[in-house]
Design an enzyme around this catalytic site. Structure first.
Site, PDB file in Angstrom:
ATOM      1  N   ASP A  33       0.802  -1.224   0.000  1.00 39.86           N
ATOM      2  CA  ASP A  33       0.000   0.000   0.000  1.00 39.86           C
ATOM      3  C   ASP A  33       0.836   1.276   0.000  1.00 39.86           C
ATOM      4  O   ASP A  33       0.350   2.322  -0.410  1.00 39.86           O
ATOM      5  CB  ASP A  33      -0.908   0.023   1.240  1.00 39.86           C
ATOM      6  CG  ASP A  33      -1.878  -1.142   1.255  1.00 39.86           C
ATOM      7  OD1 ASP A  33      -2.232  -1.625   0.162  1.00 39.86           O
ATOM      8  OD2 ASP A  33      -2.263  -1.576   2.357  1.00 39.86           O
ATOM      9  N   HIS A  34       2.052   1.205   0.464  1.00 41.61           N
ATOM     10  CA  HIS A  34       2.870   2.416   0.624  1.00 41.61           C
ATOM     11  C   HIS A  34       3.202   3.054  -0.720  1.00 41.61           C
ATOM     12  O   HIS A  34       2.935   4.233  -0.937  1.00 41.61           O
ATOM     13  CB  HIS A  34       4.139   2.087   1.418  1.00 41.61           C
ATOM     14  CG  HIS A  34       4.987   3.272   1.727  1.00 41.61           C
ATOM     15  ND1 HIS A  34       4.522   4.318   2.496  1.00 41.61           N
ATOM     16  CD2 HIS A  34       6.242   3.596   1.372  1.00 41.61           C
ATOM     17  CE1 HIS A  34       5.474   5.235   2.595  1.00 41.61           C
ATOM     18  NE2 HIS A  34       6.523   4.813   1.920  1.00 41.61           N
TER      19      HIS A  34
END
Length: 167
Positions: A33-34
């Protein structure tokens, strides 16, 4: 829920120094997700891992009776990315000594001998006599489950001492 961002302690010198490691794997959801399409361990979580390493070091000095909180990230310089498959080494060194009001920590994160980050942190001991606002007697930082986990892992057995919290 408590998120632990270190896997184990590999060195521990009471009141002076602690070293922990973290294995970064693709199984960790935050990597996806980063930065979409490029799995990388977020720098903020590396700071948190070092803060957890240092927080145990600072808390152990007073047998985990004080609530230890991260008061300030004084400096954080990152030199490279950490990706799945990497094992990072989180080194926390007390600058000066752990005092009743808290401690300053100098930290380094390395991977395969290469410098990943240099971080300085400040910790405060928070109890009823120093708290600016009302706080409960419950130690929300070093709760019973956390202390039990440390004892099971024999944290300071690395240096030949008794486990943290043992009298």
């Amino acid at each position: 829920m408590r998120w632990i961002w270190i896997d184990k302690f590999v060195e521990f010198e009471s009141g002076r120094r602690a070293v922990a490691v973290k294995n970064v794997t693709l199984a960790e959801e935050h990597l996806h997700d980063h930065v979409p399409g490029y799995p990388v361990h977020p720098p903020t979580l590396m700071i948190e891992g070092l803060a957890q390493t240092a927080g145990v070091l600072v808390g152990e000095v007073f047998d985990f009776h004080e609530k230890v909180v991260l008061a300030k990230v004084t400096r954080a310089t990152f030199h490279r990315h950490v990706v799945p498959g990497d094992q990072i080494r989180l080194e926390a060194n007390v600058m000066g000594e752990v005092r009743p009001e808290g401690a300053s920590i100098e930290g380094r994160i390395t991977c395969n001998g290469h410098l990943v980050a240099e971080i300085e942190l400040m910790f405060a001991h928070l109890d009823q006599s120093r708290a600016p606002v009302e706080s409960s007697d419950e130690n929300f930082v070093f709760n019973e489950d956390f202390i039990r986990m440390l004892r099971m892992r024999h944290l300071s057995g690395l240096s030949g001492d008794a486990a943290p919290g043992d009298a």
